[in-house]
Scaffold this active site. Structure first.
Site, PDB file in Angstrom:
ATOM      1  N   CYS A 115       0.809  -1.220   0.000  1.00 35.18           N
ATOM      2  CA  CYS A 115       0.000   0.000   0.000  1.00 35.18           C
ATOM      3  C   CYS A 115       0.846   1.276   0.000  1.00 35.18           C
ATOM      4  O   CYS A 115       0.349   2.342  -0.355  1.00 35.18           O
ATOM      5  CB  CYS A 115      -0.954   0.008   1.189  1.00 35.18           C
ATOM      6  SG  CYS A 115      -2.139  -1.352   1.182  1.00 35.18           S
ATOM      7  N   HIS A 252      -3.237   7.410   2.234  1.00 34.56           N
ATOM      8  CA  HIS A 252      -3.648   6.112   1.700  1.00 34.56           C
ATOM      9  C   HIS A 252      -5.036   5.805   2.234  1.00 34.56           C
ATOM     10  O   HIS A 252      -5.313   5.954   3.428  1.00 34.56           O
ATOM     11  CB  HIS A 252      -2.646   5.043   2.144  1.00 34.56           C
ATOM     12  CG  HIS A 252      -3.128   3.642   1.943  1.00 34.56           C
ATOM     13  ND1 HIS A 252      -3.647   3.206   0.740  1.00 34.56           N
ATOM     14  CD2 HIS A 252      -3.189   2.580   2.794  1.00 34.56           C
ATOM     15  CE1 HIS A 252      -3.989   1.928   0.860  1.00 34.56           C
ATOM     16  NE2 HIS A 252      -3.731   1.539   2.088  1.00 34.56           N
ATOM     17  N   ASN A 282     -10.025   0.049  -0.230  1.00 29.14           N
ATOM     18  CA  ASN A 282      -8.570   0.107  -0.185  1.00 29.14           C
ATOM     19  C   ASN A 282      -8.035  -0.443  -1.508  1.00 29.14           C
ATOM     20  O   ASN A 282      -8.094  -1.640  -1.754  1.00 29.14           O
ATOM     21  CB  ASN A 282      -8.060  -0.711   1.002  1.00 29.14           C
ATOM     22  CG  ASN A 282      -6.548  -0.688   1.133  1.00 29.14           C
ATOM     23  OD1 ASN A 282      -5.830  -0.262   0.231  1.00 29.14           O
ATOM     24  ND2 ASN A 282      -6.057  -1.156   2.271  1.00 29.14           N
TER      25      ASN A 282
END
Length: 325
Positions: A115, A252, A282
């Site tokens: 990520c 993020h 996500n």
């Protein structure tokens, strides 16, 4: 004294057509819209169609970013694709994107930091530009996380989605002060001791299979806010800026609790936070460039704005970037 900075010349994004809602997910696994929203802030996520590859998503985002920058692929010296879900074990997804864009020069490679991948890729591109090894770099975050989810595990399958975002970075001679446009500072970290808290239980060398995402959610949450604020404070120390100076915080998009918790701890006003997690879920390395693209298209991010990026991913990896748009 002149100084070479990496300036964002354009950005673009792509989301697969299919949107998977929480209501639909509740028919697949024991969960509910209320349960997911309360714990994550996610209401929907996009899922790549059968046969739609990470390189397809990345290429579409790249085309949009090039158009926004007003540049042709012939102007690009390098392509860096941040992804944890490549088309193949090899070659890299970046060279596939390179081919699809019709680029027959320069270099293309993947970067894997889960990520945090886009922040790591941005820092890498910035280093090449500042070293005069490249003039224009296409930085892409692209993921098809739906391909590595266990759709019977409600602790993970509700979290992730597919998508891609891209930016074109270009070399620009600036004054070398914190008032410059472009990337002002980046800070990267990792700590492999936390591997078991967020990982995929497969791979070419270990099991010979793709595997699925496994996560200790409470442990990830426990570490996230502290790690994120650590590298952001480093960015402030390096530039002399503070939370009050930031125009837009683009974190993020993992979990609304982590996003809001980080902003609160840093003292960043809620109205300065760009949130796309509700509609995207996500999307790992794609989440920051997707959010940048949304905030740019709706008019929030404008030239001259001070933009703060941060991410944390499996490994653990985490990092920050502070740039002036």
């Amino acid at each position: 004294m002149s100084f070479i900075r990496s300036v964002v010349l354009g950005c673009g994004s792509y989301l697969p057509e299919r949107a998977l809602t929480n209501a639909e997910l509740s028919t697949m696994v024991e969960t509910s819209d209320e349960w997911i929203v309360q714990r994550t802030g996610i209401r929907s996520r996009h899922i790549a169609a059968k046969g739609e590859l990470t390189s397809d998503l990345g290429t579409a985002a790249a085309v949009a970013a090039l158009a926004d920058a007003g540049l042709s692929i012939g102007s690009i010296d390098m392509i860096i694709v941040a992804t944890s879900t490549p088309d193949d074990t090899f070659p890299s997804t970046a060279v596939t994107v390179q081919k699809k864009l019709g680029m027959e020069h320069g270099a293309a490679f993947d970067l894997q930091a889960v990520c945090s991948g886009f922040v790591f890729a941005l820092a890498t591109a910035d280093a090449y530009i500042r070293a005069s090894q490249a003039k224009h770099v296409l930085v892409i975050g692209a993921e098809t996380f739906s391909r590595i989810l266990d759709w019977t595990d409600r602790t993970t399958c509700v979290l992730f989605g597919d998508g891609a975002g891209a930016v074109v970075l270009g070399a620009s001679v600036q004054d070398g002060t914190r008032e410059d446009r472009g990337v002002l500072t980046t800070h990267l970290r990792s700590d492999g001791r936390h591997r078991e808290k967020l990982y995929v239980d497969g791979g070419p060398s270990s099991t010979g299979t793709v595997g699925h995402v496994r996560m200790e959610g409470r442990e990830v949450f426990k570490h996230a806010v502290g790690m994120i604020t650590d590298v952001i404070e480093d960015a402030f120390s390096a530039t002399g800026y503070s939370a009050e100076d930031v125009d837009w915080f683009v974190p993020h998009q993992a979990n609304i609790r982590i996003i809001d918790g980080s902003a609160k701890k840093l003292g960043i006003a809620s109205e300065k936070v760009v949130r796309t997690v509700a509609d995207h879920g996500n999307t790992s390395a794609a989440s920051i460039p997707l959010a940048l693209s949304v905030a740019r298209e709706d008019g929030r991010i404008k030239r001259g704005d001070l933009v703060l990026l941060e991410a944390m991913g499996g490994g653990f990896t985490w990092g920050s970037a502070l740039l002036r748009w």
